[in-house]
Each structure stands twice: as structure tokens, then as C-alpha cells.
Scaffold this active site. Sequence first.
Site: not given
Length: 807
Positions: A598, A724-726, A732
Site C-alpha cells: 500500500l 498491491h494489498c497492505m 496481491s
Amino acid sequence: MVLEVPSITPGELHDLMRLHQDAEWPECKKMFPWAHDISFGQPPDFPHSLAIVKSQSDANNSALLRNSLEVNDIFQSWKVRTSFHREGDTCETGNDSNGFQYPNNTKELLNLLKFQIRQLELQVDDVALENAATYCHNHSILPFLKVDPRGLSLELKRYSRNKVGSNTTLKRSGQDVWGRRGLFRRFDLQCAKMIEMVDNIVIYCSRTGGSTDMQTESAPACSHEGNCPNCTTLALLLQICLMFVQKGYVGSGGSLYKTNLFICTYQNFNTDIPQTLIGTPLLDNEFFKNNTPLNLCSSPSEIVCFNNVDKNMVLCEKLELNKLTSATRLEETGLICGNTTDWHNYQIIKKNNISLTHRFEENTSIVNLKSLNYDTDNPTTSISQLYNIPNTKEVWKLIIKCTSNSQMPSLTKIRTYLDLLLDDDASKSQEHLHLTFPASGSIGLGNLNIQSVEILLNVCYLIFQVSQVQELLTFMYCEDGYTETSLLLTAYIIFHFNIPLQDALLRIHPRPFFLFPSDLQILGHLQPVLREFSPQNGSNLKLYANALKFRDKSFQLHISSELFSSIFFMKIPLESNFVNLKGPLPSRILRHLYLGSLDHAQNPALLKSLGITHIVSVGEVVSWTLNKDKIAHPVRPHRAITMTNTNEVAGNTTCNKSRNRADTVVSDKQENGSNVVISENSGFQICQIENLDDNGKDPLFHQIDKVLDFISNSEATGGKVLVHCMVGVSRSATVCIAECMRYLQCDLASAYLFVRVRRLNVIIQPNLFFVYELFKWWKKHYNREKDKTMDWHIICRGIAEVNMKYT
């Protein structure tokens, strides 16, 4: 009870395997949460399912059937008198109703088996039970499946240290399974889960007559009968353990045992068994005595291991990383960066004057490399395909090895090497000049003094001067080809091109590199000094050229105390897109695909500098894409979720350890209803997967085709995508694995390794639910060669093995 185990022929085994390959694996909602946890409840139905177990391992890992397990994959390991055993500790379970304690010898193993027999109300021949205890002793296993809570209670009593992804609290109810931390990555349990779930288990081994030793003839005979003591004993042990774990099911209401056990018999392993069932043939000992003159592999056994896709994930990870980080020349610099294997191979080829074609392609991979034939007359033909062969026509004069325990070279040694470089005879000799240098992440800003800065400057100067001597090059390397060399490499790029740190990182980025926060801090402060002495400055270039031309052996670079002091007052520009990141740059997985966090997505200037045009946000919201009314709640206001212990991806990483990832605690009150929203913002095309958490139960793959179409459209128009994720390790990473399966037309295990290696020091950790979705999706869309299909539990075993060094 006398267990009668029927025999089956290789042909009948082949028929069972075909039924298994055509069978539909349980749906995700039936497989989970059962697969996440140790076994408190019944497994899902899986008609016609098959597991194959080898009862006796061979020292050289030959005679292996495809998708077969070994006893250590299934049973809990038996550790006797380890350092965790406290003196006077009887290792009782703490639950008196269990009535047993941790065994420390064969007799106590036998007592444990007798206890299980009493609990199951079975009658077993004493000799057979003694054989089972001896079998457990010989294989260092306990008579419990890995998923048996009562067996785990023994282990947890004596070995209470937590491991990554493990759960140390045993509860009888399955109602709270979604809320337990660290539970959703138990890849190590899935082989035992498979044994618990299947309809049919076939046992085999390579035992010949009365001996377990292989025959030594070129075509080894291997007659295997149904009364094989190894196989019959394992069959008894499996029956006891399966019944014992089923007895502990909550609300089972009676006996559930339904597994069919068979022993496969044959006269000759290599000829009687269908080739589609053989992962590794039975090989004679002479085969393993052959050595390649290149010595690229420790033995031909690595070729054998590579050809058996069931057992080669650890090897393939090493080979894939070697390919990715192999020796490459950085633009017009005279600097080559590579790994330990490159240096080893370069020396062997030069020393033995071996004629071998230089093999290197950017982004090369072993993903689509087929099985290799080992030619004893010309072994380099097959072995060289596993590596990028260095160009031995190049003269690697200066050799710099970066390690974590190295000290900075002395200025005297650097001057000596400069003197040798100016000597015609010495510069033309075959002798290498060797330097060591501290690894990335091992130097802090507080460690810098005038001497250390001058040493760094003069190492850069030495590399430059080597490149000015005709046909001489510098080879910089470390074990994995990127982690420990990245600090010195980046410093030299700043020095050579007279560019700021941000631009230097962009120049290096096509090649793997990894800078720790301390490296970014040091380089940010040192960049003015490195640039001041850059050969790109006209006066410096003339000065350096004259030193070489007139053989000025006294010339070295020096800095004043004023310049040194200014280093610590230098401020990194706030607009710097890279240096202010808390971790590394996004990882380039494919030419059009980047995997990141992120933090990366929150920096549009960074993305534009990398040429990224599209963003896939997996379950997270990028704040700059929200309107002002929503910015106060940038992260999933619709979900009851708390992120704890995030421990940013680059924050506390050492060269040999993985980062801790974010723990997720999710309320069960809301059902997942994820959806995909595509929009445009600030010149970026954005694909937002909403309402998706990394909680082991939220499904992703009902949306995956839409997401992959988005990525495919981006690639078709020349764009690049950041997924993306976190943190960039689970949600992701799962999307990136799926895209690699689609784009490279490869299987799940290959795509997993492909992404894992390119994520560099950030260890991907898709949860078990996501990986099972990947498996089901691949079976549905890409499973064209069923004979070579890698079963779910075999993939999980491989993932557990490559993760073992981080647990």
C-alpha cells in the site's frame, strides 16, 4: 485384529490414479475451515481420491512414484532428549485423561501404541505391534498423524516455542477457527490432511527381497511382494492412527473408518510400473558416482531431482534465483554483478579450458524448462541448461565479494591494486585482484568516519580505473546475487554516472537489488560526496585519465574534514519518491507486472517514474483515489478489521530472515461480498477489489478473471500494472501468481516460485485458502497434462519445505 492388506498391480494402481485425476476436489466452502486446523471434525467427502505412500526412503531418493508421500510427511516427528527437554520433566501432557507421556525409547513407543489400541478396543498381534514401534523408532516418528490433537498435545508440552504459521492452543470446538491468529498458513499439515480425507491409500517401497539396499546392476531388479514387512507395518500404523484421530472427532457418534489400504507389487520398478506414474526411476549406485567436469551440480542427483516435479521445489527455488541474479554487465560501466555460482563456474570453465557456449537471456527462467536427460558422455549439455553460463571471454580482473562479516578493505590494499593495475605485466596477468566489502545493511550512519568514506570512494575509483584498462572488468558478487552487494552497487552507480540516488535506483531496478533502510539513509547522505568525485565531471575525468596515463601510483581520493562534516547536515529532498519509502521498490515480476505494498500505491510519483500506468488494489483503498469526504477513513471503513504488528516489510529484515507480516483479526459478523470496481484517477487506470481481507475465508477467485482481463488489457497496450494489498505478501501475491500461471502457461508450483524469487527478501505468504483457490482455478482452466498434475498436498509440502528456513 490381524490386518489383511490386499495387493494391487501397477496396472490397477494406474486405474486408481486415473479415477483420482478425474475426480473433483472438494469445493472451497467444504474444504475450509477444516483444512486450516488440526482435526476436530470430519473431512469433506472426496470420492475416488488416492494417496500414495512410500514406506521406506532410499538414500539417493530414487524409485519414487509421482505424487507420493513419505512417512515424515504424514506422522508427527519424534525428537528424543532435545535441548527443550528439561531435566526432571516427565513431559506429561497435562491432561490426565490422555494417560500417556512423551516416549523416549522404543519400549515407550510400544506402550503408546498399546494405549491407542486399548482406546480403540482393538486386538492386535503383539509381534505386529512391536514391529510398528520399531518402525516408528527407525523413522523417528510418533504413532500420530500430524493433525491429531492428542499427539500435538505431547509435542506442545515439551516444545512450546511458537513457529511461523503454527497454533499453540488446542481447542475442541471448531467454532472459533476463523478467529485464531497465525492459523491460515498450515501448509505443513496438508499431507496428513490428505491421508485423513482420501478413499484409497496405496503403499509401496523399493525393498528387494530381504534387503532394503538397491541392486547395483545397470538395470536394477526390484521385486516387491505384498508381504513386505515395511509396507505391512506401515499399513497397520496408518489404520491405527486414522482410527485414533477419528475417535477424537467432535460429535462423530461412532466409527468412521472407511479408507481402503493396498500394497503395490511388481517384479521390476522401472519396467512394470507405467512411466506416467514414475517420478524418479530406480537408479543404480554407479549413476550417482558420475561427476560433471563443470561441477555445476554437486552430483547428477540434482538432475534427477529437477526432473521429479514433486520433490524439486527447494532446488528449483535455488536454480530460479541463480538464473535471475546471474552475471550481468551494468550498461557501459565495466562492472558485472552476479552470484556465487557465476564465480564458481567462471573459474571452473577457465581452469579446465572448457568450450561452453555463453548462455544468458534477460528474464530467463527455468519455469518452462522440460525434463533433462543426463548424458554421462557429455554432462554439460543438460546441466548447463540449469544455469546462465558466464562469458569467459571477458576478463574479470577485480573480484569483489560482499558478505555480512567482511570489513572494509584498507586504503593500503586499494593503493596496491591500483599500482598493479598501472603495471603492464601485472594488469595482463591471469591473476585476479580480490577485495571483500561489508554487506548491505551492515553499516549504519553512525559507523561512518573520514576513513570509511574515503575507502568507499576509492573502491569506486578502483572499479572505474579497472574499466579504463582495455578488456578488464570488475565482478561484484554475493551468495544470492543481490542482497549483500546492493549498497556498494548503488554507491558506484551514483559515482559513475553522477546522478542522484533516486535516478540510480531506477537504473539498477531492472536487475534485482535490495536496500535496507540504513543503506538508503547512508546513500542519501553520501550522494553529494560520491557525485563530487564522479568521472562524469570533466575535471575529474581528466585527472583520472592522467593518473592512468602517467602511471601516478600515489594518486588516491581524499575528502576534507569540512566535506565529511557536511554529510551529516545533508537533508534528503522531501519530494524524493524512493528514499522516503519504508521498504524496497515494488518487485518486478514480469515486464508488465509489479508487486508491492500500500505504501507504494500511495506514491503516484513513484509509480509514474517506474512507468506504471495501472493499479490493482486488492482489498485496500489508496487514499489519493478517494474524495475529500472519505479521506478520513482511508482503509476499509466497511470492515471490522484491526491491523496489528505490521512491522513494515523492510524494517527489521536481516539477510537470512523473513519479515513478520501483519496479523489480521476479523469479525465474523459480516459475510464477504467482494466486488471489482474499475475507474480512472490522475492518469491511472485502477481496478479495485473491494471488501476482501486476508482472513482465510474471504474468496478471491470469483473475481479473478475480471482482474486478469484488466492486467491483460494493460499489457496489450504497453502499460505496466502494480498489484498491491497492505504488505504485498498474500492477497496481491495471489493475484500475481494467477497472472504468471496465465501469462507463462505454467502450473501453480512453478508460478509460486517465480513470484516468490522475484519478491526478493520479502517472503510471499498467500494464505491456504487463496492457494487452494489457485489450485482449483488451475485445474479448471490449465490442467492439460493430467499425468503430470501436481496434487494439492504435494504443492503444500513443497511450499512448507521452502518456508522451513523461515520458521
